[in-house]
Design a protein around this motif. Sequence first.
Motif, PDB file in Angstrom:
ATOM      1  N   ARG A 173      69.911   7.871  51.654  1.00 44.21           N
ATOM      2  CA  ARG A 173      70.395   8.953  50.792  1.00 44.21           C
ATOM      3  C   ARG A 173      69.351  10.049  50.641  1.00 44.21           C
ATOM      4  NH1 ARG A 173      75.042   7.913  47.215  1.00 44.21           N
ATOM      5  NH2 ARG A 173      75.913   5.928  47.858  1.00 44.21           N
ATOM      6  N   ALA A 174      68.065   9.683  50.662  1.00 42.52           N
ATOM      7  CA  ALA A 174      67.013  10.696  50.572  1.00 42.52           C
ATOM      8  C   ALA A 174      67.027  11.595  51.801  1.00 42.52           C
ATOM      9  CB  ALA A 174      65.656  10.020  50.424  1.00 42.52           C
ATOM     10  N   ARG A 175      67.369  11.051  52.950  1.00 42.73           N
ATOM     11  CA  ARG A 175      67.470  11.871  54.161  1.00 42.73           C
ATOM     12  C   ARG A 175      68.595  12.889  54.050  1.00 42.73           C
ATOM     13  NH1 ARG A 175      66.742   7.404  58.941  1.00 42.73           N
ATOM     14  NH2 ARG A 175      64.529   7.007  58.563  1.00 42.73           N
ATOM     15  N   LEU A 176      69.626  12.525  53.307  1.00 41.25           N
ATOM     16  CA  LEU A 176      70.750  13.442  53.104  1.00 41.25           C
ATOM     17  C   LEU A 176      70.501  14.394  51.947  1.00 41.25           C
ATOM     18  CD1 LEU A 176      73.692  10.918  53.495  1.00 41.25           C
ATOM     19  CD2 LEU A 176      72.917  12.601  55.167  1.00 41.25           C
ATOM     20  N   GLY A 177      69.402  14.239  51.250  1.00 43.18           N
ATOM     21  CA  GLY A 177      69.083  15.114  50.134  1.00 43.18           C
ATOM     22  C   GLY A 177      69.768  14.719  48.845  1.00 43.18           C
ATOM     23  N   GLU A 178      70.253  13.507  48.768  1.00 44.76           N
ATOM     24  CA  GLU A 178      70.935  13.043  47.560  1.00 44.76           C
ATOM     25  C   GLU A 178      69.975  12.215  46.716  1.00 44.76           C
ATOM     26  OE1 GLU A 178      74.313  10.735  48.657  1.00 44.76           O
ATOM     27  OE2 GLU A 178      75.266  12.369  49.747  1.00 44.76           O
ATOM     28  N   GLY A 179      70.128  12.352  45.429  1.00 45.23           N
ATOM     29  CA  GLY A 179      69.383  11.494  44.527  1.00 45.23           C
ATOM     30  C   GLY A 179      70.102  10.164  44.421  1.00 45.23           C
ATOM     31  N   TYR A 180      69.352   9.106  44.261  1.00 46.93           N
ATOM     32  CA  TYR A 180      69.979   7.787  44.198  1.00 46.93           C
ATOM     33  C   TYR A 180      69.127   6.889  43.334  1.00 46.93           C
ATOM     34  CZ  TYR A 180      71.686   3.230  45.723  1.00 46.93           C
ATOM     35  OH  TYR A 180      72.193   1.955  45.757  1.00 46.93           O
ATOM     36  N   ARG A 181      69.745   6.300  42.361  1.00 45.92           N
ATOM     37  CA  ARG A 181      69.066   5.305  41.540  1.00 45.92           C
ATOM     38  C   ARG A 181      69.547   3.941  41.987  1.00 45.92           C
ATOM     39  NH1 ARG A 181      69.902   3.093  35.903  1.00 45.92           N
ATOM     40  NH2 ARG A 181      67.855   2.212  35.460  1.00 45.92           N
ATOM     41  N   GLU A 219      69.145   1.836  51.350  1.00 43.89           N
ATOM     42  CA  GLU A 219      70.135   2.817  50.908  1.00 43.89           C
ATOM     43  C   GLU A 219      69.482   4.030  50.269  1.00 43.89           C
ATOM     44  OE1 GLU A 219      74.336   3.151  48.554  1.00 43.89           O
ATOM     45  OE2 GLU A 219      73.520   1.189  49.050  1.00 43.89           O
ATOM     46  N   SER A 220      68.424   3.829  49.500  1.00 46.96           N
ATOM     47  CA  SER A 220      67.751   4.982  48.896  1.00 46.96           C
ATOM     48  C   SER A 220      67.078   5.840  49.954  1.00 46.96           C
ATOM     49  CB  SER A 220      66.741   4.523  47.846  1.00 46.96           C
ATOM     50  OG  SER A 220      65.708   3.771  48.434  1.00 46.96           O
TER      51      SER A 220
END
Length: 116
Positions: free
Chosen positions: A81-89, A77-78
């Motif tokens: 989300r990184a491919r979409l440019g979103e930060g994710y914890r 999932e991280s």
Amino acid sequence: MNPARAPQSVPARLAQIALYGVAAAAVAGLVALIVSAVLNGSLTRSGTADALGWGALILGFLSGAVAYSQSGQSRIESTMRARLGEGYRAPGLPWPQILAPLIGAGILSAIVFALN
């Protein structure tokens, strides 16, 4: 406020996890004993110890599978989300679901130790 949704205190949560561990030990031990009795025709002391040992091993693997699955899922999932440019914890490990089978495995291992 709904009393069923009230947050639990830490000792109450730990007691609940320990209770789930005892239940996991009881269920896994009972299933292992039934399978051993059916396959061998009867239960001896060494057969009981072997069956409970297998139950402990299965619960240990279950605990590891939960941890491995959760870490793989959060990694995927991280990455997405990184491919979409979103930060994710990524969320932490589900400790109650990991500890309950480990407690059950420990209980069954202690019984095996006592039988041997």
